[in-house]
Structures are given as C-alpha cells and as structure tokens.
Design an enzyme around this catalytic site. Structure first.
Site, short mmCIF file in Angstrom:
data_model
loop_
_atom_site.label_atom_id
_atom_site.label_comp_id
_atom_site.label_asym_id
_atom_site.label_seq_id
_atom_site.Cartn_x
_atom_site.Cartn_y
_atom_site.Cartn_z
N TYR A 1 3.84 -3.66 -9.45
CA TYR A 1 4.56 -3.73 -10.31
C TYR A 1 3.45 -3.83 -11.75
O TYR A 1 3.96 -3.75 -12.79
CB TYR A 1 5.05 -5.25 -10.30
CG TYR A 1 7.07 -4.77 -9.55
CD1 TYR A 1 6.75 -4.19 -9.01
CD2 TYR A 1 7.12 -6.44 -9.31
CE1 TYR A 1 7.54 -4.16 -7.79
CE2 TYR A 1 8.12 -6.28 -7.62
CZ TYR A 1 8.43 -5.24 -7.46
OH TYR A 1 9.34 -5.07 -6.46
N HIS B 1 5.55 -3.36 1.35
CA HIS B 1 5.74 -3.06 0.19
C HIS B 1 7.23 -2.44 1.33
O HIS B 1 7.83 -2.69 0.48
CB HIS B 1 5.26 -2.78 -1.29
CG HIS B 1 5.79 -2.95 -1.66
ND1 HIS B 1 5.90 -3.30 -3.97
CD2 HIS B 1 7.45 -3.37 -2.09
CE1 HIS B 1 6.48 -3.02 -4.26
NE2 HIS B 1 7.83 -3.10 -3.52
#
Length: 267
Positions: free
Chosen positions: A39, A97
């Site tokens: 991110y 992730h």
C-alpha cells in the site's frame, strides 16, 4: 488468539489522505488499523498513530508481507522495515498478502519464516490473506491451524465464498472480510436499500452488519470522517433472519480483485 471485529482499512490511501483517514478513524473510536507493505502508506499510518496520542497498547495494527519478501531470509528484515515505517516495536498481526503461486517460494517456507518473525517478537499474531482452500491447507501444514489468526479474503453480499468460508469455519480459522461493500456497488443495491430503510440505517451499515452477524471481522475504509463514524454504528445493527436470507440471495460470484500471478485458483 483474537482479532478485533471492526477495523479501518487503508487500501488505496496515499500521503496526507492516508494520515487524515487514520487520524479521523482513531478520533471517532476505531482501535484496529489494517495496512500492507504494498500500500506504500505504512509511514503515513505510523505518523497518524503518533499524532493521535492513542497509546500503542490500545491499538491493533495489521500489516501484510509483499511477494518479493516471501523467502526465508527476506521476510523478517522486510517486517523490521515495516515496523520502522510504522514507528512501532511490533505489529499485532502480520499476514502473507497473496499466495502468488509460481513465485519460486513455497507456502511452507513463507509461513515458517512468518512464524519465526513471531518468535522474534516482531508480530504478536500471524495469518494469511487471499488464500483459497488448497493454499490454506499448505499454510496449516507448515505452522498448524492454531497459529493462523485469520484468513483475510474478499467478501461481500455479491461474493459470499461459501466453500472457503465453510472450510475456514471447520478449521477454526477466523475470517476477515475486505471489500465488503464491493467498491460501493452494494450501496446501490435495491434490496440492501430496502433493508436499510426498514432499520433506519445506511446501506453500508447493512452490508457491514451482515458480515459481522456471519462472524466475520470487517475493515472498511473511508476518506470521510462522517462515513467512518457511520460505519461503526453497524456494530449495533441487528438484522433479522429474513434480512439475512434476502442478502444471501444476492450471491453472484461478483469478485472484484483477482490479480494475475498473485491469486491462486479460487474455490
């Protein structure tokens, strides 16, 4: 092993927007924050936490390891870098992730490295994200199901993931729902809208309450303080069996996120 039922997400939030969103979330009562290495906003999350004045011990901070750091010799160093950006000595939860099949690092190696990071005190709990059944089985084989605090997966009224959620329940692995509002699409759904009217609630509150009543944790994000505060009220909304049945009927396999090379074969 426990994770908060309600947190704030930070996907796609950058720069001052990310700082402001997390600051506002903390101001209106959130105490769980979800971020990720990819991110590229861990530093902003760390800044917001530092500026908020909320004691670190009152917070639950989650980050996620990105694909280039899956190898055993890279995972812990990358997590230490995340801690530096977040201005903390530890995170409460660290997830892998995406399975990223074919990236050259077996799930077993990555999960073992993650468990070692936990043993070093870098993270209090560990888990997985976007893992279908086969990859979840591999993670369980590597570290044991009791070590897996959650599988964070895309879930919404339009994507209910029945096979995977049933498997996770059977294994005793808690589910975290992300994209619960399907990029806002469910907010325009007429059935969700009618349920919201019946309860004097917002469509977002209805979708979030649906996930909460199914036993899932949720991590909605917003750049608007009033929406952050409004979303929290989903915790007090109780949907009827009829409401839940109407929402169950909205299933359409409406997956929003399935990046090539990162996603494994979905169930």
């Amino acid at each position: 092993m426990s994770i908060p039922a309600f947190g704030v997400g930070t996907f796609r939030l950058q720069g001052q927007v990310a700082v402001d969103s997390v600051r506002n979330a903390l101001d209106v009562g959130y105490r769980a924050i979800d971020t990720a290495q990819i991110y590229e906003n861990e530093a902003e999350v760390g800044q917001a936490i530092a500026e908020s004045g909320v004691p670190r011990g009152d917070l639950f901070v989650t980050t996620k390891i990105w694909v280039p750091h899956y190898a055993r010799d890279k995972l812990a160093p990358s997590l230490k870098d995340s801690l530096a950006r977040l201005r903390t000595d530890y995170v409460d939860l660290t997830l892998i992730h995406w399975p990223a099949p074919g990236n050259g690092v077996p799930v077993e190696e990555t999960m073992t490295a993650l468990a070692e990071a936990k043993a070093q005190g870098l993270t209090r709990q560990i888990g997985i994200s976007n893992f279908p059944i086969a990859e979840t089985r591999a993670a369980i084989a590597a570290v044991g199901r009791d070590q897996i605090a959650t599988n964070q997966i895309e879930l919404s009224p339009y994507l209910q993931n029945a096979a995977l959620t049933a498997f996770l329940k059977e294994q005793g692995i808690p589910v975290t729902s992300y994209m619960t509002l399907a990029y806002g699409k469910v907010l325009k759904d007429p059935i969700i809208g009618r349920i919201a009217q019946r309860h004097d609630a917002t469509p977002a509150q209805v979708a979030l309450a649906w996930a909460l009543q199914l036993g899932y944790a949720v991590i909605p994000s917003s750049t608007r303080r009033e929406n952050l505060a409004s979303n929290l009220l989903a915790r007090q909304l109780r949907l009827t069996e009829s409401d839940m049945a109407e929402i169950a009927a909205l299933e359409r396999n409406g997956r929003e996120v399935s990046p090539e090379g990162l996603a494994a074969a979905w169930d």
